[in-house]
Write a protein that holds these residues in place. Structure first.
Motif, PDB file in Angstrom:
ATOM      1  N   ALA A 194       0.826  -1.216   0.000  1.00 52.42           N
ATOM      2  CA  ALA A 194       0.000   0.000   0.000  1.00 52.42           C
ATOM      3  C   ALA A 194       0.860   1.266   0.000  1.00 52.42           C
ATOM      4  N   ASP A 195       2.065   1.192   0.571  1.00 59.17           N
ATOM      5  CA  ASP A 195       2.935   2.365   0.657  1.00 59.17           C
ATOM      6  C   ASP A 195       3.574   2.736  -0.684  1.00 59.17           C
ATOM      7  N   ILE A 196       3.478   1.831  -1.646  1.00 56.97           N
ATOM      8  CA  ILE A 196       4.030   2.101  -2.978  1.00 56.97           C
ATOM      9  C   ILE A 196       3.105   3.038  -3.765  1.00 56.97           C
ATOM     10  N   LYS A 197       1.836   2.990  -3.460  1.00 52.91           N
ATOM     11  CA  LYS A 197       0.856   3.786  -4.205  1.00 52.91           C
ATOM     12  C   LYS A 197       1.191   5.272  -4.160  1.00 52.91           C
ATOM     13  N   VAL A 213       4.824  -1.220 -12.465  1.00 56.45           N
ATOM     14  CA  VAL A 213       4.763  -0.176 -11.441  1.00 56.45           C
ATOM     15  C   VAL A 213       3.380   0.462 -11.383  1.00 56.45           C
ATOM     16  N   GLU A 214       2.785   0.675 -12.539  1.00 55.76           N
ATOM     17  CA  GLU A 214       1.454   1.289 -12.553  1.00 55.76           C
ATOM     18  C   GLU A 214       0.389   0.353 -11.983  1.00 55.76           C
ATOM     19  N   SER A 215       0.606  -0.964 -12.082  1.00 59.79           N
ATOM     20  CA  SER A 215      -0.339  -1.910 -11.488  1.00 59.79           C
ATOM     21  C   SER A 215      -0.322  -1.832  -9.961  1.00 59.79           C
ATOM     22  N   LEU A 216       0.750  -1.275  -9.413  1.00 58.01           N
ATOM     23  CA  LEU A 216       0.863  -1.084  -7.958  1.00 58.01           C
ATOM     24  C   LEU A 216       0.320   0.281  -7.529  1.00 58.01           C
ATOM     25  N   GLY A 217      -0.213   1.024  -8.487  1.00 54.29           N
ATOM     26  CA  GLY A 217      -0.786   2.334  -8.165  1.00 54.29           C
ATOM     27  C   GLY A 217       0.239   3.451  -8.089  1.00 54.29           C
ATOM     28  N   ALA A 218       1.441   3.194  -8.613  1.00 53.51           N
ATOM     29  CA  ALA A 218       2.506   4.197  -8.596  1.00 53.51           C
ATOM     30  C   ALA A 218       2.653   4.817  -9.979  1.00 53.51           C
ATOM     31  N   SER A 219       3.467   5.853 -10.066  1.00 57.55           N
ATOM     32  CA  SER A 219       3.730   6.529 -11.330  1.00 57.55           C
ATOM     33  C   SER A 219       5.107   6.105 -11.833  1.00 57.55           C
ATOM     34  N   ASN A 258      14.986   3.666   2.663  1.00 56.40           N
ATOM     35  CA  ASN A 258      13.991   2.631   2.964  1.00 56.40           C
ATOM     36  C   ASN A 258      13.970   1.589   1.848  1.00 56.40           C
ATOM     37  N   MET A 259      14.053   0.327   2.235  1.00 57.54           N
ATOM     38  CA  MET A 259      14.050  -0.753   1.253  1.00 57.54           C
ATOM     39  C   MET A 259      13.105  -1.846   1.717  1.00 57.54           C
ATOM     40  N   ILE A 260      12.277  -2.361   0.792  1.00 62.71           N
ATOM     41  CA  ILE A 260      11.370  -3.447   1.136  1.00 62.71           C
ATOM     42  C   ILE A 260      11.703  -4.649   0.257  1.00 62.71           C
ATOM     43  N   LEU A 261      11.936  -5.784   0.883  1.00 66.94           N
ATOM     44  CA  LEU A 261      12.418  -6.969   0.179  1.00 66.94           C
ATOM     45  C   LEU A 261      11.254  -7.764  -0.416  1.00 66.94           C
ATOM     46  N   ASP A 262      10.650  -7.197  -1.448  1.00 66.15           N
ATOM     47  CA  ASP A 262       9.491  -7.836  -2.087  1.00 66.15           C
ATOM     48  C   ASP A 262       9.897  -8.826  -3.167  1.00 66.15           C
ATOM     49  N   GLY A 263      11.130  -8.710  -3.693  1.00 60.24           N
ATOM     50  CA  GLY A 263      11.628  -9.660  -4.691  1.00 60.24           C
ATOM     51  C   GLY A 263      10.728  -9.791  -5.913  1.00 60.24           C
ATOM     52  N   HIS A 264      10.252  -8.660  -6.423  1.00 57.31           N
ATOM     53  CA  HIS A 264       9.254  -8.709  -7.494  1.00 57.31           C
ATOM     54  C   HIS A 264       9.783  -9.244  -8.831  1.00 57.31           C
ATOM     55  N   GLN A 265      11.078  -9.160  -9.037  1.00 59.90           N
ATOM     56  CA  GLN A 265      11.643  -9.646 -10.306  1.00 59.90           C
ATOM     57  C   GLN A 265      12.977 -10.350 -10.096  1.00 59.90           C
ATOM     58  N   ARG A 266      13.256 -11.276 -11.005  1.00 58.49           N
ATOM     59  CA  ARG A 266      14.587 -11.850 -11.175  1.00 58.49           C
ATOM     60  C   ARG A 266      14.913 -11.691 -12.656  1.00 58.49           C
ATOM     61  N   VAL A 267      15.636 -10.628 -12.957  1.00 60.13           N
ATOM     62  CA  VAL A 267      15.908 -10.258 -14.351  1.00 60.13           C
ATOM     63  C   VAL A 267      17.364 -10.589 -14.670  1.00 60.13           C
ATOM     64  N   PRO A 268      17.622 -11.676 -15.394  1.00 57.48           N
ATOM     65  CA  PRO A 268      19.014 -12.046 -15.659  1.00 57.48           C
ATOM     66  C   PRO A 268      19.737 -11.035 -16.532  1.00 57.48           C
ATOM     67  N   GLU A 269      21.049 -10.996 -16.377  1.00 55.19           N
ATOM     68  CA  GLU A 269      21.892 -10.171 -17.231  1.00 55.19           C
ATOM     69  C   GLU A 269      22.199 -10.955 -18.508  1.00 55.19           C
ATOM     70  N   PRO A 330      -0.123 -10.575  -1.328  1.00 55.61           N
ATOM     71  CA  PRO A 330      -0.717  -9.277  -1.672  1.00 55.61           C
ATOM     72  C   PRO A 330       0.013  -8.578  -2.820  1.00 55.61           C
ATOM     73  N   TRP A 331       1.318  -8.770  -2.907  1.00 51.90           N
ATOM     74  CA  TRP A 331       2.098  -8.196  -4.001  1.00 51.90           C
ATOM     75  C   TRP A 331       1.759  -8.902  -5.319  1.00 51.90           C
ATOM     76  N   GLN A 332       1.681 -10.210  -5.263  1.00 55.83           N
ATOM     77  CA  GLN A 332       1.337 -10.985  -6.465  1.00 55.83           C
ATOM     78  C   GLN A 332      -0.056 -10.629  -6.967  1.00 55.83           C
ATOM     79  N   ASP A 333      -0.985 -10.471  -6.041  1.00 54.53           N
ATOM     80  CA  ASP A 333      -2.357 -10.109  -6.424  1.00 54.53           C
ATOM     81  C   ASP A 333      -2.388  -8.725  -7.076  1.00 54.53           C
ATOM     82  N   ALA A 334      -1.589  -7.803  -6.537  1.00 55.47           N
ATOM     83  CA  ALA A 334      -1.587  -6.426  -7.045  1.00 55.47           C
ATOM     84  C   ALA A 334      -1.048  -6.333  -8.469  1.00 55.47           C
ATOM     85  N   VAL A 335      -0.041  -7.154  -8.779  1.00 53.94           N
ATOM     86  CA  VAL A 335       0.583  -7.063 -10.105  1.00 53.94           C
ATOM     87  C   VAL A 335      -0.005  -8.036 -11.124  1.00 53.94           C
ATOM     88  N   LYS A 336      -1.017  -8.801 -10.701  1.00 52.39           N
ATOM     89  CA  LYS A 336      -1.618  -9.790 -11.607  1.00 52.39           C
ATOM     90  C   LYS A 336      -2.089  -9.171 -12.934  1.00 52.39           C
TER      91      LYS A 336
END
Length: 358
Positions: A194-197, A213-219, A258-269, A330-336
């Motif tokens: 919710a704090d990402i919005k 990012v926009e699916s999380l309500g952010a810009s 401030n850092m939140i360990l949500d681990g939303h992506q694993r993007v290989p190099e 909750p993170w997975q649901d938000a970005v679905k």
């Protein structure tokens, strides 16, 4: 008279030596394909003299661009790759590594690699999505459950298929490098999804990251990596997202506490080469370059783990507020919605990634 004859002989001998010296210069020929060429008659040892290692000159010299600083794990992988190519060709092919965005930011470098102006680069697969759509799949959130799941897929036939498919974009995918998991960090406190919005968040310059990012309500604010620090410092953006080592080496942690360990992506190099330059190599050299890239992967992964641990310790010691995410649902649901939007486009790859869970 004797003195005059002696002087004349000396003059003839000296003139002969000068002519011989002039005849040995200017014999080296430039190579084609944008690579530098070295060697030629002037670089050969004198007759009867054994060649020393330092006497050997590379016949091809290429450039490899990287965004990160010299001691960063991806750059360490780049250097190992270059070392292996040199070893496997007995110094005939030299690859000079240019870290710290010396040759430009990632998107600009990829364009130069497509043209053959730069021969190699290490770049995030997220930055390649605009040039090669299938690579965009890695930008989708929560498609990997863990590091083990990710690498099981990357090392599979389906993972290699994605690399091979890059040739249609004038790029040659050589190998995947590790980049860990990505998390959000902010100037503002972040304790939950919710704090990402409402936050202005820097994203990699591709459409999927914007939708995420926009699916999380952010810009979402697309921006080159090198511009992020000043944007955070001046408040142009509120937050960004990346892995532990990047958060550390970019010094972003000094302005985003401030850092939140949500681990939303694993993007290989991606370690990749210009197709224009690759096509000019002999079949033998093509095999050498590809094998050297694969042989450098484990070294890079080992370096990543060590660096990631040091970065986390450094950031925690600097007083950054770290929030663990105990329930990722909750993170997975938000970005679905972001995943559903691209599910049809990446259907086959997502099925292969799902298969790698088993």
């Amino acid at each position: 008279m004797k003195k005059l004859m002696t002087g004349a002989v000396a003059t003839v001998v000296l003139a002969s030596m000068m002519l011989a010296g002039c005849g040995s210069a200017g014999n080296s020929k430039p190579s084609s394909g944008g690579a530098s060429s070295a060697g030629g008659a002037g670089s050969q040892p004198a007759a009867g003299t054994a060649a020393k290692p330092e006497d050997k000159k590379p016949s091809l010299t290429f450039r490899l661009a990287d965004t990160h600083p010299p001691d960063y794990p991806t750059v360490m992988g780049d250097k190992k790759f270059a070392e292996l190519v040199s070893q496997k060709t007995n110094g005939r092919i030299k690859i000079d590594v240019y870290p710290s965005s010396q040759l430009g930011e990632e998107k600009a470098v990829v364009e130069q690699v497509q043209l053959g102006a730069i021969e190699f680069t290490r770049v995030s697969s997220g930055a390649v999505a605009d040039f090669n759509k299938p690579m965009g799949v890695f930008s989708l959130p929560y498609i990997f459950d863990s590091e083990e799941h990710e690498w099981k897929f990357l090392n599979s036939a389906d993972g290699n298929k994605l690399l091979d498919g890059m040739s249609g974009s004038k790029l040659i995918g050589l190998a995947y490098y590790d980049s860990g998991a990505r998390h959000f960090y902010s100037r503002k406190p972040v304790k939950s999804v919710a704090d990402i919005k409402g936050q202005k968040i820097r994203v990699i310059q591709n459409k999927i990251n914007i939708d995420l990012v926009e699916s999380l309500g952010a810009s979402a604010t697309p921006m080159p990596y090198g511009d992020v620090f000043s944007a955070l410092q001046t408040g142009v953006i509120d937050a960004a997202e990346n892995n532990w080592p990047s958060f550390d080496t970019s010094n972003h942690y000094s302005v985003a506490k401030n850092m939140i360990l949500d681990g939303h992506q694993r993007v290989p190099e991606l370690l990749m080469m210009s197709k224009a330059a690759f096509d000019k190599l002999s079949d033998e050299d093509k095999k050498i370059v590809k094998q050297a890239a694969l042989d450098s992967v484990q070294y890079q992964r080992d370096e990543w783990k060590k660096f990631e641990k040091k970065s986390e310790e450094k950031i925690r010691a600097a007083g950054v507020t770290i929030t663990e995410v105990k329930d990722v649902k909750p993170w997975q649901d938000a970005v679905k919605p972001a995943i559903d939007k691209y599910r049809a486009e990446f259907k086959d790859v997502l099925e292969a990634i799902d298969k790698a869970r088993k």
